[in-house]
Design a protein around this motif. Structure first.
Motif, PDB file in Angstrom:
ATOM      1  N   LEU A 175       0.835  -1.199   0.000  1.00 20.42           N
ATOM      2  CA  LEU A 175       0.000   0.000   0.000  1.00 20.42           C
ATOM      3  C   LEU A 175       0.872   1.252   0.000  1.00 20.42           C
ATOM      4  N   ARG A 176       0.573   2.167  -0.901  1.00 19.48           N
ATOM      5  CA  ARG A 176       1.269   3.450  -0.969  1.00 19.48           C
ATOM      6  C   ARG A 176       0.447   4.453  -0.166  1.00 19.48           C
ATOM      7  N   LEU A 177       0.892   4.717   1.043  1.00 18.40           N
ATOM      8  CA  LEU A 177       0.129   5.550   1.953  1.00 18.40           C
ATOM      9  C   LEU A 177       0.298   7.027   1.613  1.00 18.40           C
ATOM     10  N   THR A 178      -0.693   7.834   1.977  1.00 23.04           N
ATOM     11  CA  THR A 178      -0.744   9.220   1.510  1.00 23.04           C
ATOM     12  C   THR A 178       0.370  10.097   2.054  1.00 23.04           C
ATOM     13  N   ASP A 179       1.061   9.637   3.092  1.00 27.03           N
ATOM     14  CA  ASP A 179       2.184  10.428   3.602  1.00 27.03           C
ATOM     15  C   ASP A 179       3.505  10.019   2.956  1.00 27.03           C
ATOM     16  N   GLY A 180       3.445   9.171   1.927  1.00 25.24           N
ATOM     17  CA  GLY A 180       4.646   8.744   1.230  1.00 25.24           C
ATOM     18  C   GLY A 180       5.243   7.446   1.745  1.00 25.24           C
ATOM     19  N   THR A 181       4.750   6.954   2.877  1.00 30.30           N
ATOM     20  CA  THR A 181       5.224   5.686   3.434  1.00 30.30           C
ATOM     21  C   THR A 181       4.592   4.523   2.677  1.00 30.30           C
ATOM     22  N   THR A 182       5.234   3.367   2.719  1.00 28.61           N
ATOM     23  CA  THR A 182       4.648   2.155   2.144  1.00 28.61           C
ATOM     24  C   THR A 182       4.442   1.121   3.241  1.00 28.61           C
ATOM     25  N   LEU A 183       3.500   0.240   3.022  1.00 32.51           N
ATOM     26  CA  LEU A 183       3.243  -0.814   3.992  1.00 32.51           C
ATOM     27  C   LEU A 183       4.472  -1.689   4.178  1.00 32.51           C
ATOM     28  N   PHE A 184       5.157  -2.035   3.085  1.00 31.35           N
ATOM     29  CA  PHE A 184       6.310  -2.916   3.204  1.00 31.35           C
ATOM     30  C   PHE A 184       7.384  -2.297   4.100  1.00 31.35           C
ATOM     31  N   ALA A 185       7.552  -0.999   4.033  1.00 33.17           N
ATOM     32  CA  ALA A 185       8.529  -0.341   4.906  1.00 33.17           C
ATOM     33  C   ALA A 185       8.118  -0.472   6.364  1.00 33.17           C
ATOM     34  N   LEU A 186       6.826  -0.409   6.642  1.00 33.32           N
ATOM     35  CA  LEU A 186       6.341  -0.512   8.022  1.00 33.32           C
ATOM     36  C   LEU A 186       6.481  -1.929   8.570  1.00 33.32           C
ATOM     37  N   LEU A 187       6.567  -2.935   7.696  1.00 34.15           N
ATOM     38  CA  LEU A 187       6.665  -4.330   8.133  1.00 34.15           C
ATOM     39  C   LEU A 187       8.090  -4.765   8.469  1.00 34.15           C
ATOM     40  N   ARG A 188       9.052  -3.902   8.315  1.00 31.21           N
ATOM     41  CA  ARG A 188      10.449  -4.316   8.475  1.00 31.21           C
ATOM     42  C   ARG A 188      10.786  -4.788   9.879  1.00 31.21           C
ATOM     43  N   SER A 189      10.075  -4.309  10.867  1.00 33.90           N
ATOM     44  CA  SER A 189      10.377  -4.697  12.247  1.00 33.90           C
ATOM     45  C   SER A 189       9.867  -6.080  12.594  1.00 33.90           C
ATOM     46  N   GLY A 190       9.039  -6.684  11.723  1.00 36.12           N
ATOM     47  CA  GLY A 190       8.483  -7.995  12.018  1.00 36.12           C
ATOM     48  C   GLY A 190       7.339  -7.965  13.009  1.00 36.12           C
ATOM     49  N   ARG A 191       6.750  -6.787  13.209  1.00 37.34           N
ATOM     50  CA  ARG A 191       5.616  -6.649  14.125  1.00 37.34           C
ATOM     51  C   ARG A 191       4.322  -6.462  13.333  1.00 37.34           C
ATOM     52  N   HIS A 192       3.186  -6.655  14.005  1.00 41.76           N
ATOM     53  CA  HIS A 192       1.910  -6.302  13.401  1.00 41.76           C
ATOM     54  C   HIS A 192       1.894  -4.809  13.081  1.00 41.76           C
ATOM     55  N   VAL A 193       1.190  -4.443  12.024  1.00 45.57           N
ATOM     56  CA  VAL A 193       1.045  -3.041  11.639  1.00 45.57           C
ATOM     57  C   VAL A 193      -0.436  -2.682  11.666  1.00 45.57           C
ATOM     58  N   LEU A 194      -0.790  -1.691  12.473  1.00 48.64           N
ATOM     59  CA  LEU A 194      -2.168  -1.194  12.551  1.00 48.64           C
ATOM     60  C   LEU A 194      -2.248   0.095  11.743  1.00 48.64           C
ATOM     61  N   LEU A 195      -3.024   0.051  10.659  1.00 48.67           N
ATOM     62  CA  LEU A 195      -3.189   1.206   9.786  1.00 48.67           C
ATOM     63  C   LEU A 195      -4.514   1.889  10.063  1.00 48.67           C
ATOM     64  N   HIS A 196      -4.471   3.205  10.264  1.00 50.21           N
ATOM     65  CA  HIS A 196      -5.687   4.019  10.380  1.00 50.21           C
ATOM     66  C   HIS A 196      -5.758   4.920   9.160  1.00 50.21           C
ATOM     67  N   PHE A 197      -6.885   4.876   8.462  1.00 54.64           N
ATOM     68  CA  PHE A 197      -7.072   5.726   7.288  1.00 54.64           C
ATOM     69  C   PHE A 197      -8.022   6.879   7.593  1.00 54.64           C
ATOM     70  N   THR A 198      -8.149   7.257   8.855  1.00 49.06           N
ATOM     71  CA  THR A 198      -9.134   8.246   9.285  1.00 49.06           C
ATOM     72  C   THR A 198      -8.515   9.556   9.732  1.00 49.06           C
ATOM     73  N   GLY A 199      -7.202   9.644   9.785  1.00 45.78           N
ATOM     74  CA  GLY A 199      -6.550  10.846  10.288  1.00 45.78           C
ATOM     75  C   GLY A 199      -6.402  10.873  11.789  1.00 45.78           C
ATOM     76  N   THR A 200      -6.997   9.922  12.493  1.00 50.60           N
ATOM     77  CA  THR A 200      -6.866   9.807  13.942  1.00 50.60           C
ATOM     78  C   THR A 200      -6.478   8.379  14.282  1.00 50.60           C
ATOM     79  N   GLN A 201      -5.901   8.180  15.454  1.00 53.08           N
ATOM     80  CA  GLN A 201      -5.473   6.844  15.825  1.00 53.08           C
ATOM     81  C   GLN A 201      -5.714   6.576  17.298  1.00 53.08           C
ATOM     82  N   THR A 202      -5.706   5.297  17.629  1.00 53.54           N
ATOM     83  CA  THR A 202      -5.799   4.862  19.009  1.00 53.54           C
ATOM     84  C   THR A 202      -4.406   4.493  19.493  1.00 53.54           C
ATOM     85  N   PRO A 203      -3.980   4.896  20.689  1.00 53.77           N
ATOM     86  CA  PRO A 203      -2.657   4.490  21.182  1.00 53.77           C
ATOM     87  C   PRO A 203      -2.552   2.971  21.180  1.00 53.77           C
TER      88      PRO A 203
END
Length: 486
Positions: A399-427
């Motif tokens: 996924l090419r996220l709107t801030d320029g990040t990609t999902l694959f880059a977020l997966l590098r740590s080997g952890r689950h990735v929680l994506l929010h597409f609403t502009g707000t997030q839960t801690p």
């Protein structure tokens, strides 16, 4: 953190070791060979394997050395599938000899902190409720290791599988393919040469160092009995009969035969013993999928086994390895058997079938794409136990996220990735989580209405929601994340 022992230092075992080390799990790999095998059974890395390497940040060395082939074959059919139609950053197969693939994976595993013992092999095991006593032999004699878990990545003749008492049902060989790594004085042009007809089929692929891999099958190779050692003269005669030339072949560095014996372990887990790669499934090397499916076994197992070893796995997580990967293995055997039948369809009726399917690949894009997705590993999905969002269990694209990040880059740590597409997030309720917020969803139709999604460390969707009410979405996300750890 409990110790894991892996039997087998091939691609599957090495990648599994690196995945476990990513989570901090102590790992020892026992590899019977004192030196890396110079002969490369596999030559191909498929798009999904390249994606996995990419979302761990280690794809570049492979991409830099491999040769990109933008198409693939199914059963040696004349018309090739166009991988350019696939939704992936890697719409090609990568031709790279297995010996070099293993060398790169070994460097990655050792740099990650895995201990690799060459010249050491598993000879037996005794398991109990608390762990496994691994019986091993090395240059200085027999010894034992105590581990929380033992994983057999030790090939089709797996000692681990046999010692654990896991059945390996299937069928014996009825036909034999052949291959030769040779020098060609008059090689064919192009990345891949293929010819087929009533006399058989042959493919010619260039390899590093001025060598070509010639692989094929012919009617003379049918039958349950092993047809004996392959000689250069026999290979020359077969290739000349099929292609009309021997391409000036000489100086063989490897000549071999391989059969279509097909088997699958009836359990990928028995207590604290697990199987992956060729120890779990054996098949004809049609389509070059074997190494890739083993690699994907390891990716599915790695994070689950790490959680189990750390004592943080929720109930049933480790059992889900068999539940998810055994059907993939069964589909692998279905596909390779079908391709074997096509490769050995030498009679007139079989040639007509090959012609018909080739025409469908050439004229029906949906058919070609479906076969390409199956062969590439991109079509793998893990059906959830209950009806959930349609994306649940699917492979997540990059996924090419709107801030320029990609999902694959977020997966590098080997952890689950929680994506929010609403502009707000839960801690995040757990440190074993990457949380990322963007203002808009991905434009792909399947993702365009998704408000939040949880992606597993292996790149598959654990949960997704289109919930519009903020508080309800927050509650769903919290429940989904809480289910990933005990």
């Amino acid at each position: 953190m409990e110790h894991v022992v892996i039997a087998g230092g091939g691609p599957t075992g090495l990648w599994l070791a690196a995945e476990l080390r990513l989570a901090g799990t102590p790992v020892t790999v026992l590899e019977a060979r004192e030196e890396r095998d110079p002969h490369s059974k596999a030559l191909t890395l498929h798009p999904r394997t390249l994606e996995i390497l990419a979302f761990r940040g280690v794809a570049e060395p492979f991409l830099a050395e491999g040769r990109r082939i933008p198409s693939g074959h199914f059963g040696g059919l004349d018309e090739r599938m166009d991988f350019g139609a696939l939704d992936t950053p890697y719409p090609f197969t990568l031709a790279l000899p297995q010996a070099r693939t293993e060398e790169l994976l070994e460097a990655h595993a050792v740099a990650s902190g895995a201990e690799l013992r060459r010249g050491h092999r598993v000879t037996g095991l005794v398991q109990d409720e608390d762990g496994v006593t691994v019986e091993a032999a090395g240059p200085e004699g027999p010894y034992t290791l105590r581990a929380a878990y033992l994983v057999g990545c030790d090939g089709t003749r797996s000692t681990v599988r046999e010692a654990a008492g896991i059945a390996f049902p299937g069928t014996d060989a009825t036909t034999w393919g052949w291959l030769g790594d040779v020098v060609l004085d008059a090689p064919p042009e192009g990345a891949v040469y293929a010819a087929s007809g009533p006399a058989g089929g042959v493919m010619v692929v260039p390899m590093p160092g001025g060598v070509h891999r010639i692989v094929g099958g012919d009617p003379d190779s049918n039958g349950a009995d092993h047809p004996g050692e392959l000689t250069l003269d026999a290979l020359r005669a077969k290739v000349t009969r099929i292609a009309g030339t021997d391409f000036g072949m000489r100086d063989p560095s490897w000549l071999s035969r391989f059969g279509n014996a097909t088997r699958q372990a009836d359990a990928y887990r028995k207590g604290r013993v697990l199987l992956a790669g060729d120890a779990a499934h054996m098949h004809y090397p049609a389509g070059g999928v074997g190494l890739n499916v083993g690699f994907q076994d390891a990716t599915n197992l790695g994070w689950k086994l790490a959680r189990a070893a750390a004592g943080t796995a929720p109930g049933g997580l480790l059992d889900s390895y068999h539940g998810e990967r055994h059907p993939v293995g069964a589909d692998l055997l279905l596909s390779t058997r079908a391709q074997t039948a096509l490769m050995n369809a030498h009679a007139a009726e079989g040639q007509d079938l090959r012609t018909l399917l080739s025409q469908l690949i050439a004229t029906v894009p949906e058919f070609s794409r479906s076969l390409a997705e199956r062969l590439s590993g991109l079509a793998v999905t893990y059906a959830p136990p209950a009806p959930l969002h349609p994306l649940t269990g699917d492979r997540a694209p990059d996924l090419r996220l709107t801030d320029g990040t990609t999902l694959f880059a977020l997966l590098r740590s080997g952890r689950h990735v929680l994506l929010h597409f609403t502009g707000t997030q839960t801690p995040p309720p757990t440190p074993h989580l990457v949380t990322h917020t963007v203002s808009e969803p991905d434009p792909r139709p399947a993702w365009s209405t998704v408000r939040a999604a949880l992606v597993r460390p292996d790149g598959h969707v654990a949960w997704a929601s289109e919930q519009r009410e903020a508080e309800a979405l927050r509650a769903e996300a919290h429940a989904a994340v809480s289910a990933t750890h005990r």
